[in-house]
Design a protein around this motif. Structure first.
Motif, PDB file in Angstrom:
ATOM      1  N   ASP A  72       9.825  29.180 -28.889  1.00 59.91           N
ATOM      2  CA  ASP A  72       8.768  28.406 -29.826  1.00 59.91           C
ATOM      3  C   ASP A  72       9.641  28.894 -31.104  1.00 59.91           C
ATOM      4  N   ASN A  73      10.161  27.878 -31.939  1.00 60.61           N
ATOM      5  CA  ASN A  73      10.825  28.049 -33.029  1.00 60.61           C
ATOM      6  C   ASN A  73       9.927  28.180 -34.284  1.00 60.61           C
ATOM      7  N   ALA A  74       8.420  27.661 -34.244  1.00 66.25           N
ATOM      8  CA  ALA A  74       7.646  27.758 -35.197  1.00 66.25           C
ATOM      9  C   ALA A  74       7.123  29.337 -35.283  1.00 66.25           C
ATOM     10  N   LYS A  75       7.388  29.846 -33.915  1.00 66.65           N
ATOM     11  CA  LYS A  75       6.945  31.307 -34.123  1.00 66.65           C
ATOM     12  C   LYS A  75       7.888  32.266 -33.854  1.00 66.65           C
ATOM     13  N   ASN A  76       9.204  31.896 -33.885  1.00 69.65           N
ATOM     14  CA  ASN A  76      10.573  32.728 -33.872  1.00 69.65           C
ATOM     15  C   ASN A  76      10.241  33.606 -32.669  1.00 69.65           C
ATOM     16  N   THR A  77       9.994  32.848 -31.576  1.00 72.54           N
ATOM     17  CA  THR A  77       9.631  33.775 -30.406  1.00 72.54           C
ATOM     18  C   THR A  77      10.643  33.138 -29.124  1.00 72.54           C
ATOM     19  N   VAL A  78      10.999  33.989 -28.344  1.00 66.53           N
ATOM     20  CA  VAL A  78      11.460  33.589 -26.969  1.00 66.53           C
ATOM     21  C   VAL A  78      10.869  33.968 -25.920  1.00 66.53           C
ATOM     22  N   TYR A  79      10.530  33.425 -24.783  1.00 67.44           N
ATOM     23  CA  TYR A  79       9.660  34.011 -23.731  1.00 67.44           C
ATOM     24  C   TYR A  79      10.606  33.805 -22.413  1.00 67.44           C
ATOM     25  N   LEU A  80      10.299  34.889 -21.304  1.00 71.33           N
ATOM     26  CA  LEU A  80      10.324  34.882 -20.150  1.00 71.33           C
ATOM     27  C   LEU A  80       9.497  34.937 -19.280  1.00 71.33           C
ATOM     28  N   GLN A  81       9.230  33.977 -18.707  1.00 72.84           N
ATOM     29  CA  GLN A  81       8.106  33.725 -17.543  1.00 72.84           C
ATOM     30  C   GLN A  81       8.717  34.157 -16.353  1.00 72.84           C
ATOM     31  N   MET A  82       8.117  35.175 -15.593  1.00 65.79           N
ATOM     32  CA  MET A  82       8.812  35.675 -14.352  1.00 65.79           C
ATOM     33  C   MET A  82       7.855  35.589 -13.342  1.00 65.79           C
ATOM     34  N   ASN A  83       7.968  34.925 -12.224  1.00 67.21           N
ATOM     35  CA  ASN A  83       7.018  34.793 -11.128  1.00 67.21           C
ATOM     36  C   ASN A  83       7.894  35.165  -9.947  1.00 67.21           C
ATOM     37  N   SER A  84       7.036  35.264  -8.805  1.00 63.65           N
ATOM     38  CA  SER A  84       7.407  35.747  -7.367  1.00 63.65           C
ATOM     39  C   SER A  84       8.502  36.846  -7.731  1.00 63.65           C
ATOM     40  N   LEU A  85       7.962  37.757  -8.423  1.00 62.75           N
ATOM     41  CA  LEU A  85       8.994  39.225  -8.762  1.00 62.75           C
ATOM     42  C   LEU A  85       9.183  39.915  -7.401  1.00 62.75           C
ATOM     43  N   GLU A  86      10.320  40.381  -7.481  1.00 62.23           N
ATOM     44  CA  GLU A  86      10.768  41.047  -6.395  1.00 62.23           C
ATOM     45  C   GLU A  86      11.378  42.446  -6.815  1.00 62.23           C
ATOM     46  N   PRO A  87      11.317  43.448  -5.847  1.00 58.90           N
ATOM     47  CA  PRO A  87      11.838  44.867  -6.333  1.00 58.90           C
ATOM     48  C   PRO A  87      13.019  44.724  -7.088  1.00 58.90           C
ATOM     49  N   GLU A  88      14.007  43.919  -6.529  1.00 58.22           N
ATOM     50  CA  GLU A  88      15.263  43.956  -7.067  1.00 58.22           C
ATOM     51  C   GLU A  88      15.243  43.346  -8.644  1.00 58.22           C
ATOM     52  N   ASP A  89      14.126  42.939  -9.124  1.00 58.09           N
ATOM     53  CA  ASP A  89      13.864  42.723 -10.501  1.00 58.09           C
ATOM     54  C   ASP A  89      13.706  43.655 -11.224  1.00 58.09           C
ATOM     55  N   THR A  90      13.707  44.956 -10.702  1.00 56.43           N
ATOM     56  CA  THR A  90      13.210  45.979 -11.505  1.00 56.43           C
ATOM     57  C   THR A  90      14.503  46.312 -12.405  1.00 56.43           C
ATOM     58  N   ALA A  91      14.212  46.606 -13.639  1.00 57.33           N
ATOM     59  CA  ALA A  91      15.301  46.891 -14.715  1.00 57.33           C
ATOM     60  C   ALA A  91      14.624  46.877 -15.989  1.00 57.33           C
ATOM     61  N   VAL A  92      15.617  47.207 -17.153  1.00 56.49           N
ATOM     62  CA  VAL A  92      15.257  47.290 -18.633  1.00 56.49           C
ATOM     63  C   VAL A  92      15.713  45.588 -19.070  1.00 56.49           C
ATOM     64  N   TYR A  93      14.812  44.955 -19.522  1.00 60.67           N
ATOM     65  CA  TYR A  93      15.221  43.681 -20.061  1.00 60.67           C
ATOM     66  C   TYR A  93      15.183  43.821 -21.512  1.00 60.67           C
ATOM     67  N   TYR A  94      16.467  42.976 -21.642  1.00 59.24           N
ATOM     68  CA  TYR A  94      16.800  43.126 -23.251  1.00 59.24           C
ATOM     69  C   TYR A  94      16.801  41.519 -23.758  1.00 59.24           C
ATOM     70  N   CYS A  95      16.280  41.335 -24.966  1.00 60.04           N
ATOM     71  CA  CYS A  95      16.208  40.179 -25.687  1.00 60.04           C
ATOM     72  C   CYS A  95      17.736  40.094 -26.425  1.00 60.04           C
ATOM     73  N   ASN A  96      18.380  38.995 -26.439  1.00 52.49           N
ATOM     74  CA  ASN A  96      19.702  38.644 -27.121  1.00 52.49           C
ATOM     75  C   ASN A  96      19.480  37.512 -28.082  1.00 52.49           C
ATOM     76  N   ALA A  97      20.239  37.561 -29.355  1.00 50.15           N
ATOM     77  CA  ALA A  97      20.274  36.510 -30.232  1.00 50.15           C
ATOM     78  C   ALA A  97      21.754  36.323 -30.581  1.00 50.15           C
ATOM     79  N   GLU A  98      22.347  35.185 -30.504  1.00 53.70           N
ATOM     80  CA  GLU A  98      23.686  34.927 -30.708  1.00 53.70           C
ATOM     81  C   GLU A  98      24.011  33.601 -31.243  1.00 53.70           C
TER      82      GLU A  98
END
Length: 119
Positions: A72-98
């Motif tokens: 959402d460029n108006a809010k300067n925000t990026v989202y990650l919707q995560m569904n059907s999560l699995e134990p293998e998704d366990t991690a530290v999640y980092y946002c990146n801008a480039e």
């Protein structure tokens, strides 16, 4: 300079959902490619999903069909919707801008948010 602050991580049972948010400040957000990476213990950091300034998206094979990245460029925000999560998704999640500007690549990282999926 870009400052990135992630939120939305937590503990969830397998099959559940979470939505991560990354609020950006300090520069022209709409000109940056934004991405979500994750790093599990003992593993390298890997790209989960990315969204270009124009809106095109790409995903890691392991999350296709389950995760959705949006911005959402108006809010300067990026989202990650995560569904059907699995134990293998366990991690530290980092946002990146480039951004590539006048031959120089500018890259910024957030501090990370923990996602834990219990089986």
């Amino acid at each position: 300079q870009v400052q990135l602050v992630e939120s939305g991580g937590g503990l969830v049972q397998a099959g559940g959902s979470l939505r991560l948010s990354c609020a950006a400040s300090g520069s022209i957000f709409s000109r940056y490619a934004m991405g979500w990476y994750r790093q599990a213990p003992g593993k390298q950091r890997e790209l989960v999903a990315a969204i270009a300034p124009g809106g095109s998206r790409n995903y890691a094979d392991s999350v296709k069909g389950r995760f959705t990245i949006s911005r959402d460029n108006a809010k300067n925000t990026v989202y990650l919707q995560m569904n059907s999560l699995e134990p293998e998704d366990t991690a530290v999640y980092y946002c990146n801008a480039e951004r590539l500007f006048l031959g120089t690549t500018y890259t910024y990282w957030g501090q990370g948010t923990q996602v834990t999926v219990s089986s």
